[in-house]
Design a protein around this motif. Sequence first.
Motif, mmCIF file in Angstrom:
data_model
loop_
_atom_site.group_PDB
_atom_site.id
_atom_site.type_symbol
_atom_site.label_atom_id
_atom_site.label_comp_id
_atom_site.label_asym_id
_atom_site.label_seq_id
_atom_site.Cartn_x
_atom_site.Cartn_y
_atom_site.Cartn_z
ATOM 1 N N UNK A 77 0.833 -1.209 0.000
ATOM 2 C CA UNK A 77 0.000 0.000 0.000
ATOM 3 C C UNK A 77 0.859 1.246 0.000
ATOM 4 N N UNK A 78 0.332 2.298 -0.625
ATOM 5 C CA UNK A 78 0.875 3.633 -0.480
ATOM 6 C C UNK A 78 -0.188 4.513 0.156
ATOM 7 N N UNK A 79 0.201 5.353 1.117
ATOM 8 C CA UNK A 79 -0.735 6.271 1.782
ATOM 9 C C UNK A 79 -0.194 7.687 1.651
ATOM 10 N N UNK A 106 4.804 -2.278 3.056
ATOM 11 C CA UNK A 106 5.048 -3.515 2.325
ATOM 12 C C UNK A 106 4.217 -4.679 2.825
ATOM 13 N N UNK A 107 4.275 -5.763 2.080
ATOM 14 C CA UNK A 107 3.559 -6.985 2.427
ATOM 15 C C UNK A 107 4.001 -7.471 3.815
ATOM 16 N N UNK A 108 3.023 -7.971 4.586
ATOM 17 C CA UNK A 108 3.332 -8.553 5.883
ATOM 18 C C UNK A 108 3.001 -7.684 7.077
ATOM 19 N N UNK A 109 2.636 -6.407 6.870
ATOM 20 C CA UNK A 109 2.230 -5.559 7.993
ATOM 21 C C UNK A 109 0.979 -6.144 8.658
ATOM 22 N N UNK A 110 0.820 -5.888 9.941
ATOM 23 C CA UNK A 110 -0.318 -6.439 10.677
ATOM 24 C C UNK A 110 -1.373 -5.393 11.030
ATOM 25 N N UNK A 111 -0.947 -4.287 11.609
ATOM 26 C CA UNK A 111 -1.910 -3.253 11.992
ATOM 27 C C UNK A 111 -1.411 -1.880 11.568
ATOM 28 N N UNK A 135 8.295 -9.175 -0.323
ATOM 29 C CA UNK A 135 8.372 -8.417 0.926
ATOM 30 C C UNK A 135 9.332 -7.246 0.734
ATOM 31 N N UNK A 136 8.780 -6.029 0.787
ATOM 32 C CA UNK A 136 9.570 -4.810 0.633
ATOM 33 C C UNK A 136 9.431 -4.002 1.925
ATOM 34 N N UNK A 169 12.952 4.611 -9.188
ATOM 35 C CA UNK A 169 14.005 5.617 -9.075
ATOM 36 C C UNK A 169 14.011 6.324 -7.720
ATOM 37 N N UNK A 170 12.994 6.029 -6.877
ATOM 38 C CA UNK A 170 12.905 6.698 -5.575
ATOM 39 C C UNK A 170 12.835 5.666 -4.448
ATOM 40 N N UNK A 171 11.739 4.924 -4.399
ATOM 41 C CA UNK A 171 11.515 3.899 -3.366
ATOM 42 C C UNK A 171 10.958 2.649 -4.030
ATOM 43 N N UNK A 172 11.514 1.484 -3.747
ATOM 44 C CA UNK A 172 11.048 0.264 -4.408
ATOM 45 C C UNK A 172 9.698 -0.214 -3.899
ATOM 46 N N UNK A 173 9.046 -1.036 -4.707
ATOM 47 C CA UNK A 173 7.799 -1.699 -4.349
ATOM 48 C C UNK A 173 7.752 -2.991 -5.147
#
Length: 277
Positions: A77-79, A106-111, A135-136, A169-173
Motif C-alpha cells: 500500500x501507499x498512503x 510492504x507486504x506482511x504488515x499487521x496493523x 516483501x519490501x 528511481x525513488x523507493x522500491x515496491x
Amino acid sequence: MLKTLYGASPADIDNMNTARLRDEFMVEDLFTPGEIRFAYTHVDRMIVGGAVPTSGALSFGDGAEVGTEAFFDAREMGIANLGGPGAITVDGTRHELDNRDILYIGRGAKTVSLESADARKPARFYMNSVPAGADIAHRLIKRAESKPLVMGDEAKSNKRELRMYIHPEVVPSCLLLMGITDPAPGSIWNTMPPHLHERRMEAYCYFDLGDEDRVFHFMGRPDNTRHLVVANGDVVISPAWSIHMGAGTGPYAFVWGMTGENKVYTDVDPVAIRELR
C-alpha cells in the motif's frame, strides 16, 4: 468496503448513461471525518481508500474482506497525506506525515493506525493497495525526497510538475507506482497529449479543488471518448484500455497510482490529439 467496482470492456460504455458511467468508474465520498472508507475494484484488484481521523486514531488490518487473515498478507500500500499534519503507526513504528508526504507499506504488515496532529485541521489520508508477491520494507517518502519532472508547455495550457514517490528511481515496491501531479498556474490540462498503457491500470484522486470547481476527466478509447465531472476528493478508476486526461475549471492536483505487469513508467502508447473522437 464502501463500494465494489467490477470494471467493463471498451464496448460497454456505449450503453452507459452518466449515472452508470460514474458508478462503474468513479468513487465518491471517500473522505468522511472520523471514518475509514475503502473501495475495491476488479480492475487489477486495486483498493482505494480514504481516512480522515478527527477525535481519535483510525485503525485497520483485518483481511476478511480480501480473503486473507490480515489485510497485508498478500498486499502492499501507499498512503498519501492530502491534509493537515498526521501520523501513521505500522506495527508499533510511528511515521510523521506532512502534507504531500507518502508512506509505503510492504507486504506482511499487521496493523495500521492513522491519526491527525490537530482534529481542527485533520490529515486526509488517501490509500492505494495492490496485490504483492514480495516483501519490501516500509518507507516514508517526504515530499523533498520525491523525484520531480516538469512536463508540458504553458502555451498549450498543459505545463505540470509530476513527482514520483513510489517508483524504482525513488523507493522500491513490488508492483505499485504512486505519485502526485500539479498543473502549473494558468495551465488546466493534465496528461496531455494523452496516452494508453495496456499493461497497467491507473487511479486518479483529484484534490485541492475549490468547492465551486470541477475537473472534466476524459476516458474511453481514443476514437470513442466519454467524460466524468469530478469534484474534490473524487477518484477515477482508469482501465488499461482507456485514455486518462483532464481539464480543470480552477487549480487542482491529483494523486496517481498504477499497477499491472510492470513498473516501467515509459511503457506507454502515445495518442495523437487529432486521433481523439
